[in-house]
Design a protein around this motif. Sequence first.
Motif, PDB file in Angstrom:
ATOM      1  N   UNK A  48      -6.283   6.267  -0.892  1.00  0.00           N
ATOM      2  CA  UNK A  48      -7.595   6.665  -1.394  1.00  0.00           C
ATOM      3  C   UNK A  48      -7.645   8.152  -1.713  1.00  0.00           C
TER       4      UNK A  48
ATOM      5  N   UNK B 143     -15.019  13.605  -4.191  1.00  0.00           N
ATOM      6  CA  UNK B 143     -15.877  12.484  -3.835  1.00  0.00           C
ATOM      7  C   UNK B 143     -15.583  12.008  -2.420  1.00  0.00           C
ATOM      8  N   UNK B 144     -16.453  11.128  -1.958  1.00  0.00           N
ATOM      9  CA  UNK B 144     -16.263  10.458  -0.671  1.00  0.00           C
ATOM     10  C   UNK B 144     -15.306   9.280  -0.863  1.00  0.00           C
ATOM     11  N   UNK B 145     -14.293   9.205  -0.002  1.00  0.00           N
ATOM     12  CA  UNK B 145     -13.410   8.038   0.066  1.00  0.00           C
ATOM     13  C   UNK B 145     -13.699   7.364   1.394  1.00  0.00           C
ATOM     14  N   UNK B 146     -14.140   6.123   1.342  1.00  0.00           N
ATOM     15  CA  UNK B 146     -14.590   5.458   2.562  1.00  0.00           C
ATOM     16  C   UNK B 146     -13.683   4.276   2.882  1.00  0.00           C
ATOM     17  N   UNK B 147     -13.167   4.267   4.110  1.00  0.00           N
ATOM     18  CA  UNK B 147     -12.283   3.179   4.542  1.00  0.00           C
ATOM     19  C   UNK B 147     -12.871   2.543   5.798  1.00  0.00           C
ATOM     20  N   UNK B 148     -13.006   1.220   5.778  1.00  0.00           N
ATOM     21  CA  UNK B 148     -13.398   0.458   6.960  1.00  0.00           C
ATOM     22  C   UNK B 148     -12.145  -0.198   7.538  1.00  0.00           C
TER      23      UNK B 148
ATOM     24  N   UNK C 292     -21.764  -4.993   2.367  1.00  0.00           N
ATOM     25  CA  UNK C 292     -21.017  -3.825   1.914  1.00  0.00           C
ATOM     26  C   UNK C 292     -20.382  -4.037   0.540  1.00  0.00           C
TER      27      UNK C 292
ATOM     28  N   UNK D  91       0.844  -1.209   0.000  1.00  0.00           N
ATOM     29  CA  UNK D  91       0.000   0.000   0.000  1.00  0.00           C
ATOM     30  C   UNK D  91       0.878   1.258   0.000  1.00  0.00           C
TER      31      UNK D  91
ATOM     32  N   UNK E 233     -16.190   0.049  10.832  1.00  0.00           N
ATOM     33  CA  UNK E 233     -16.862  -0.946   9.994  1.00  0.00           C
ATOM     34  C   UNK E 233     -17.427  -0.357   8.711  1.00  0.00           C
ATOM     35  N   UNK E 234     -17.068   0.874   8.375  1.00  0.00           N
ATOM     36  CA  UNK E 234     -17.620   1.499   7.176  1.00  0.00           C
ATOM     37  C   UNK E 234     -18.918   2.226   7.468  1.00  0.00           C
ATOM     38  N   UNK E 235     -19.445   2.896   6.450  1.00  0.00           N
ATOM     39  CA  UNK E 235     -20.617   3.760   6.629  1.00  0.00           C
ATOM     40  C   UNK E 235     -21.920   3.102   6.222  1.00  0.00           C
ATOM     41  N   UNK E 236     -21.864   1.852   5.775  1.00  0.00           N
ATOM     42  CA  UNK E 236     -23.078   1.128   5.411  1.00  0.00           C
ATOM     43  C   UNK E 236     -23.025  -0.242   6.068  1.00  0.00           C
TER      44      UNK E 236
ATOM     45  N   UNK F  35      -4.415   2.993   3.631  1.00  0.00           N
ATOM     46  CA  UNK F  35      -5.506   2.972   2.658  1.00  0.00           C
ATOM     47  C   UNK F  35      -6.127   4.354   2.496  1.00  0.00           C
TER      48      UNK F  35
ATOM     49  N   UNK G 110     -10.067  -2.566   0.192  1.00  0.00           N
ATOM     50  CA  UNK G 110     -10.668  -1.749   1.244  1.00  0.00           C
ATOM     51  C   UNK G 110     -10.850  -0.269   0.905  1.00  0.00           C
ATOM     52  N   UNK G 111     -10.376   0.185  -0.242  1.00  0.00           N
ATOM     53  CA  UNK G 111     -10.506   1.607  -0.583  1.00  0.00           C
ATOM     54  C   UNK G 111     -11.773   1.802  -1.424  1.00  0.00           C
ATOM     55  N   UNK G 112     -12.761   2.475  -0.857  1.00  0.00           N
ATOM     56  CA  UNK G 112     -14.021   2.718  -1.577  1.00  0.00           C
ATOM     57  C   UNK G 112     -14.053   4.155  -2.066  1.00  0.00           C
TER      58      UNK G 112
ATOM     59  N   UNK H 138     -22.561  -8.553   7.323  1.00  0.00           N
ATOM     60  CA  UNK H 138     -22.148  -7.154   7.221  1.00  0.00           C
ATOM     61  C   UNK H 138     -21.145  -6.948   6.079  1.00  0.00           C
TER      62      UNK H 138
END
Lengths: 458, 385
Positions: free
Chosen positions: B178, B193-198, A363, A204, B124-127, B174, A383-385, A359
């Motif tokens: 991101x 944009x939104x960058x979301x990391x869990x 996701x 990473x 755990x993320x946003x969803x 990450x 893991x990068x959204x 869960x």
Amino acid sequence: MAAGAGDGRSGNGDDGDERPLAGIRVFELSIAIAGPTCGRYLAHFGADVIKVESRRNPDPVRVIGSSWVPLDDPSIGEARPDTSPMINEFSAGKRSIGVDLKSEGGREAARRLLATCDVFLTNYSGPAVKELGLDYEGARAIRPDIVYLAMHAFGAIEGSPYYDYVAWGPNQAPLTGLDDLTGYPDEPPAAIAAFGYPDYSSGIYGVIAATAALEWRDRTGDGQLVDLSQFEATVSLLGPFLVDHERTNATPARMGNRLPWTAPEGVYPCRGDDRWVAISADSEDAWCALAHVAGHPEWETDARFAGVSARVANHDALDEAIASWTRAHTHDEVATWLQAAGVAAGPVMDPPAILADVHVADRGFWLVGEHARLGPDLVTGNPVCLHATPGWIDRAGPSLGQDNAEVLGSVCGYSDDEQAALVEAGAVFPLASPDLQLRRPYRAWAPAALPHLPWGSP
Amino acid sequence: VTGPLSGLRVVDLAGPSAAYATKLLADLGAEVIMVEPPGGSSLRTLPPFEGDTSLWFAYFGANKRSVELQLADDAQHERFKRLVATADVVVETNRHGTLERLALGYDDLRAGHPDLIWVSVTPFGRTGPHRDWHGSDLVAWAMSGCLHTTGFPASPPVIPGGPALLACHLASLNAAAGALLALRSRRRTGRGQMVEISIQESCLAVSPEVGAVVFLDDLRPRMRAGNRRSAIRPWGLYPARDGWVGLVALQPSHWSALATWIVEVTGNEAAGDPAFDDVLTRIGASEAVDIWTEELTTRFDKAHLFVEGQRRGIPVTPVNTAADLSTDPHLEAVGYWETVDDPTLGKIRVPGAPYRFSRSGWSTAPAPLLGADTETVLSDLPPLP
């Protein structure tokens, strides 16, 4: 539930690739985990990552193949390494060409490919890439603005003390002090033995370094050498401990699951065989909530547990008290009750529990990609959204040489006859048993048993 | 030399799971402005300390500016919005809903600022059903499959890296990756944009070797196996005269070099039997292979095993501590360490760059005093449109 639009996970290749690295081509000369992990991120976010592989000296993550593929079946033969689930895990989304870089024909093919690439990514050792003529000087003679990402174990400074040394990720964990910190104080170091943490963290770091260097290239037009020493990158994760030692001569000791600044912090036995729940009650509120959920409101007024310093000092007694409660329940029960009361807790999950977990699946974490021999194949996610321009893969790990024709033809400009001659000369390794199709045994039952995972069309 | 991110402004609301991300961006040239609540960020309370200064903070806060702001206060709320309006990136680790309740969530702040990049790191993320669950480094490892397989069989599972917060570091790496990827998207599309990391997913993503997908394929239970890996031999920690070394004989050449060394030192001709060149044979004879290897390693100090093993082409490394690293000759020779002048500690030696760029710059600086930049940063922010 399938992942929906705008969740950072969905996306497809049909209507113009919007991913951040679309249009970037990467020459990947990497084996094992660290370099390939970097390449896998780059591919997920749109780069055309071409894994250049040798059949004579194959990527060790391929070698063993899948455990269910018989070792001595002549109909499978050299295709066995293509079935390794690890090649999915570390190379999903990439293309593969089989090239012998020790042959003159193979070197010419590599030069032609490199001339079209934006990034060169390697975790071979410094001496090894130099011998192939693919060190930074060699690479930039072919592609002057190349972003050359050298992920050698010990960096790219020739003549430095460890320059010639060899190390895998599982060698970096001991070297950098991570293994010594892992385990209980009254036992030998337990080490991070089951997985190569530094491989992934270095991978990473590689993504960060490559994208930063591309940003620089966009601003200035210049490529450069990025010397990412896995040793140094991993040491950087230990900043506070190294500063502490420098200042006070303190050497941190392993302390099990505990932390110096909070208690209770640990894993506790639950009903069942080898079942544990992790609990981090990291505030007074969380501690009081735990006491109530456990049915022991008297813990709140127990002098041994009054305030975080007392709890840290009496952690053994604290652990005993909590374990006497958790033992009577399942790890899922304890975790759910504590979470409902606002306390960080979670079951210590094994692979079946993770596969069953709703869960993570909900996701859209798990991915499915097309495998040339196995059809749609399940792959661990990224893991990068990015919500507006999400990453995705359309294929699982490539089989060795799967993309020879496309890459050598369309990218490198070899005619069909020239390609055949390269194969004939042993400079290019062709795809083994091109018509061989296999099926993972779990495809027969898992889609029905685990319907929340993505399976693709059979 | 300027860094590749010079000119980029980052507003930093990060706790331990993203503070390292913003340090990485700062050292690449971004201007990172930590927004701390009155009294200071919780990062300033993490031991070890020297005097009153948290050494975690001294490292995580490096090269950042500090602004002290009470977001719940109306006037300061407005100043925060003005600050974000000048920023390219926001990095935050608040629980889902916390900033939204103050009308300072992503949806509130991106209005009129469509190129804003918002990096959210949560346990755990946003969803998903666990989006409101509380987390920690330990809980993330627990729910990734990695904790289950770390430790000795007779002891409870144990966290990788102990107090080093390695799950948080993965989330941070990450988050930084991101942010850079989103920046590249912005260059192409003009939109943030939104960058979301869990954090849980950050750990799951490093689990392939012990993980769920490979388990599905081989259906071999994953158990704790102590400080050696059961899949290959020799692989893991072996005792030296004064500690331990890590040894990973992954390639055939590694074993043959090791076998030669064992025969030379111990006279054990059995180890030189070519039958053991086959990894499957060695796995079948794990106990014997371990004993032969230990007969070699226990004769020498870890430093000797490191240098002599490497001379022989064997991937062997010592099990080091912070003390060993502080005098490591390689780190010294390559100029790894940096010295910064911390406002409370004075000159301190800190880890240097994780990567060395030949053209673009990398540089670090000390962590700021609380509120050191409040006035300079906030005094002349343009009003909101």
